[in-house]
Design a protein around this motif. Structure first.
Motif, short mmCIF file in Angstrom:
data_model
loop_
_atom_site.label_atom_id
_atom_site.label_comp_id
_atom_site.label_asym_id
_atom_site.label_seq_id
_atom_site.Cartn_x
_atom_site.Cartn_y
_atom_site.Cartn_z
N GLY A 6 0.50 7.99 -8.05
CA GLY A 6 1.34 8.37 -6.96
C GLY A 6 0.92 7.36 -5.66
O GLY A 6 1.93 7.23 -4.86
N CYS A 7 -0.27 7.13 -5.64
CA CYS A 7 -0.76 6.45 -4.43
C CYS A 7 -1.47 5.22 -4.97
O CYS A 7 -2.35 5.35 -5.71
N TYR A 8 -1.09 4.01 -4.36
CA TYR A 8 -1.93 2.98 -4.94
C TYR A 8 -1.91 1.60 -4.16
O TYR A 8 -1.17 1.35 -3.29
N LEU A 62 -0.25 16.36 5.74
CA LEU A 62 0.49 15.64 4.90
C LEU A 62 -0.12 16.03 3.62
O LEU A 62 -1.29 16.12 3.22
N VAL A 63 0.72 16.16 2.47
CA VAL A 63 0.21 16.46 1.13
C VAL A 63 0.74 15.12 0.29
O VAL A 63 2.04 14.97 0.22
N LEU A 64 -0.14 14.56 -0.30
CA LEU A 64 -0.14 13.61 -1.07
C LEU A 64 -0.11 13.67 -2.51
O LEU A 64 -0.71 14.85 -3.20
N ASP A 65 0.42 12.88 -3.42
CA ASP A 65 0.61 13.25 -4.79
C ASP A 65 0.02 11.87 -5.42
O ASP A 65 0.41 10.63 -5.30
N TYR A 66 -1.45 12.19 -5.90
CA TYR A 66 -2.16 10.96 -6.34
C TYR A 66 -1.56 10.66 -7.79
O TYR A 66 -1.80 9.48 -8.35
N ALA A 69 0.93 -1.21 -0.08
CA ALA A 69 0.04 0.05 0.08
C ALA A 69 0.80 1.20 0.08
O ALA A 69 1.59 1.69 0.99
N PHE A 70 0.97 1.80 -0.89
CA PHE A 70 2.04 2.96 -1.32
C PHE A 70 1.40 4.40 -1.13
O PHE A 70 0.37 4.46 -1.97
N VAL A 71 1.89 5.38 -0.67
CA VAL A 71 1.38 6.58 -0.61
C VAL A 71 2.65 7.44 -1.13
O VAL A 71 3.82 7.30 -0.52
N ASP A 107 5.97 2.30 0.97
CA ASP A 107 4.84 1.16 1.53
C ASP A 107 4.51 1.20 2.95
O ASP A 107 5.37 0.70 3.67
N LEU A 108 3.34 1.63 3.10
CA LEU A 108 2.70 1.69 4.51
C LEU A 108 2.96 0.09 5.28
O LEU A 108 2.84 0.09 6.53
N MET A 109 2.65 -0.57 4.33
CA MET A 109 2.50 -2.07 4.96
C MET A 109 3.80 -2.61 5.57
O MET A 109 4.03 -3.47 6.37
#
Length: 314
Positions: free
Chosen positions: A117-119, A103-107, A53-55, A76-78
């Protein structure tokens, strides 16, 4: 004449000196500060087909200021579960009990420029893009930063609450508001953990057992049902998978207070690999503790061993 001028001048100089000292005192910054180290962790996701699980995080802010020593990163949050964390950066901030973390995310793309970017990465190596209706996730909670020390500020992403499935997509982020409500921020120095063993798992009617920690009095039977974001047990502070082999579990980064534990079983879908809710479980404590009335104090780990005695809704 000179004596008269001197007598008049000295009081004026004295007044000017006192006023200057007063101004200097007013301008002195007596604000107490502490170092805030921002770490990220995750509560386990219960889908057997999920490999990663990637952010992608492009900025981390504390009280509106970007942390130092931070470069955009895809995580990878896992890899950061069961008490494991990743340091994102640190910043000197004003001490106090109201700390805002953003937190600023890049999708769109990861740090290597690859989409998305997140998946979610499934065991067939397929990427399932994740995005929400906003990429700035602001967590405003009563987290104390203690002066003149290094504070480990833990951001718990909690994939179980932040990723859902729908008729449109097998995996997707919940709404930005739901993301902010699902994620939590704590000062590690003010937390403890509950751990233990679960025995007699043959009495459970599923493949997976999950333990949920609730603040005392906050659980009701309706928690078993999916909420508007498609999340079950949404009111839990955190959760943990019970190890299928050893029966061990760990609930980490719990702030001091009173808690209750609830257990549920899930079965794996042969088609999707997703965990499908089966039932809540009845358990019996094997130690002299009431699992519906557990008191935690900071830095004290509580061991709670239980035995499954049956199911609730069979």
């Amino acid at each position: 004449m000179k004596d008269r001028i001197l007598k008049l001048t000295l009081p004026l100089l004295l007044v000017f000196f006192v006023m200057s000292c007063s101004d200097d005192d007013d301008n002195t910054d007596n604000t107490l500060t502490g170092t805030a180290e921002v770490h990220i962790t995750d509560a386990p996701v219960d889908n057997a087909s999920v490999k990663g699980a990637f952010v992608t995080i492009t900025d981390v802010r504390v009280n509106g200021m970007s942390v130092e020593n931070f470069n955009a990163v895809t995580i990878d949050l896992m890899q950061y579960q069961n008490g494991s964390t990743k340091l994102l950066g640190d910043l000197e901030v004003e001490a106090g009990d109201d700390t805002e973390v953003t937190l600023v995310l890049d999708y769109e793309a990861d740090v290597d420029g690859n989409a998305p970017g997140c998946y979610i990465l499934t065991d067939d190596d397929e990427k399932h893009g994740l995005e929400s209706d906003g990429n700035e996730i602001t967590l405003d909670e009563d987290v104390e930063v203690i002066a003149d020390t290094t504070n480990e500020i833990i951001v718990d992403f909690d994939l179980r609450k932040t990723v859902r499935s729908s008729t449109e997509s097998e995996f997707e982020f919940v709404s930005r508001t739901a993301l902010e409500n699902a994620m939590r921020v704590v000062n590690k120095g003010n937390t403890a953990e509950i751990n233990g063993m679960v025995s007699n798992r043959a009495e459970a009617d599923g493949d997976v057992i999950v333990v949920y920690a609730y603040e005392k009095g906050e659980y009701n039977e309706g928690e078993e049902n999916e909420n508007g974001e498609g999340v079950r047990f949404a009111g839990a502070v955190t959760s943990a998978l019970v190890n299928n082999t050893s029966g061990e579990y760990r609930l980490t980064f719990l702030e001091e207070g009173e808690y209750e534990l609830h257990f549920a079983s899930y079965s794996r879908s042969d088609i999707t690999g997703q965990a499908e809710f089966q039932s809540s479980l009845t358990v019996e404590s094997l130690v002299d503790l009431n699992i519906l009335d557990l008191e935690l104090t900071s830095a004290v780990n509580l061991s709670v061993n239980v035995m499954i005695t049956g199911t609730v809704n069979q």
